[in-house]
Enzyme design. Sequence first.
Site, PDB file in Angstrom:
ATOM      1  N   LYS A   1      33.870  64.435  -0.344  1.00 51.03           N
ATOM      2  CA  LYS A   1      34.213  63.416  -1.347  1.00 51.03           C
ATOM      3  C   LYS A   1      35.602  62.882  -1.037  1.00 51.03           C
ATOM      4  CE  LYS A   1      33.505  64.573  -5.616  1.00 51.03           C
ATOM      5  NZ  LYS A   1      33.706  65.176  -6.949  1.00 51.03           N
TER       6      LYS A   1
ATOM      7  N   CYS B   1      42.614  49.394  -1.732  1.00 50.51           N
ATOM      8  CA  CYS B   1      41.310  48.895  -1.282  1.00 50.51           C
ATOM      9  C   CYS B   1      40.203  49.324  -2.244  1.00 50.51           C
ATOM     10  CB  CYS B   1      41.015  49.443   0.121  1.00 50.51           C
ATOM     11  SG  CYS B   1      39.400  48.946   0.757  1.00 50.51           S
TER      12      CYS B   1
ATOM     13  N   CYS C   1      36.997  47.808  -1.366  1.00 54.06           N
ATOM     14  CA  CYS C   1      35.800  47.409  -0.628  1.00 54.06           C
ATOM     15  C   CYS C   1      35.370  48.471   0.378  1.00 54.06           C
ATOM     16  CB  CYS C   1      36.020  46.082   0.096  1.00 54.06           C
ATOM     17  SG  CYS C   1      37.052  46.193   1.583  1.00 54.06           S
TER      18      CYS C   1
ATOM     19  N   CYS D   1      44.784  48.335   0.821  1.00 57.38           N
ATOM     20  CA  CYS D   1      44.087  47.142   1.291  1.00 57.38           C
ATOM     21  C   CYS D   1      44.760  46.621   2.564  1.00 57.38           C
ATOM     22  CB  CYS D   1      44.151  46.075   0.194  1.00 57.38           C
ATOM     23  SG  CYS D   1      43.541  44.456   0.692  1.00 57.38           S
TER      24      CYS D   1
ATOM     25  N   HIS E   1      38.612  43.051   3.195  1.00 62.70           N
ATOM     26  CA  HIS E   1      37.643  42.576   2.199  1.00 62.70           C
ATOM     27  C   HIS E   1      37.260  41.123   2.456  1.00 62.70           C
ATOM     28  CE1 HIS E   1      41.657  41.724   0.439  1.00 62.70           C
ATOM     29  NE2 HIS E   1      41.068  40.583   0.112  1.00 62.70           N
TER      30      HIS E   1
HETATM   31 FE1  FES Z   1      39.339  46.603   0.906  1.00 65.97          FE
HETATM   32 FE2  FES Z   1      41.141  44.690   0.706  1.00 65.97          FE
HETATM   33  S1  FES Z   1      39.961  45.519  -0.850  1.00 65.97           S
HETATM   34  S2  FES Z   1      40.563  45.772   2.445  1.00 65.97           S
END
Ligand code: FES
Length: 76
Positions: free
Chosen positions: A23, A40, A42, A51, A55
């Site tokens: 996890k 991040c 995504c 990030c 994304h």
């Molecule tokens: Fe994942 Fe920006 S939200 S790289």
Amino acid sequence: QAFCPKARTPPLVNLNVKKDVNKVVDTVDIEDITEKAVFCRCWRSKNWPYCDGAHGTHNQATNDNVGPLVITKKKD
Ligand code: FES
């Protein structure tokens, strides 16, 4: 990769981040955030948990609309 509700195996959200652990849990001390931190959401960043702009590529490829969580320090 589009989500198909009839697929036998649902698609993975996490493709590359810390695949050696059961996890993925990250802790960031709020005191270490000087002005702002961009996290991040995504699961495509190569600078996890932050990030790195990945994304944008993901959204273009999948027609998704994900983006980061931005935490800012309250100004006194
Ligand atoms: Fe994942 Fe920006 S939200 S790289």
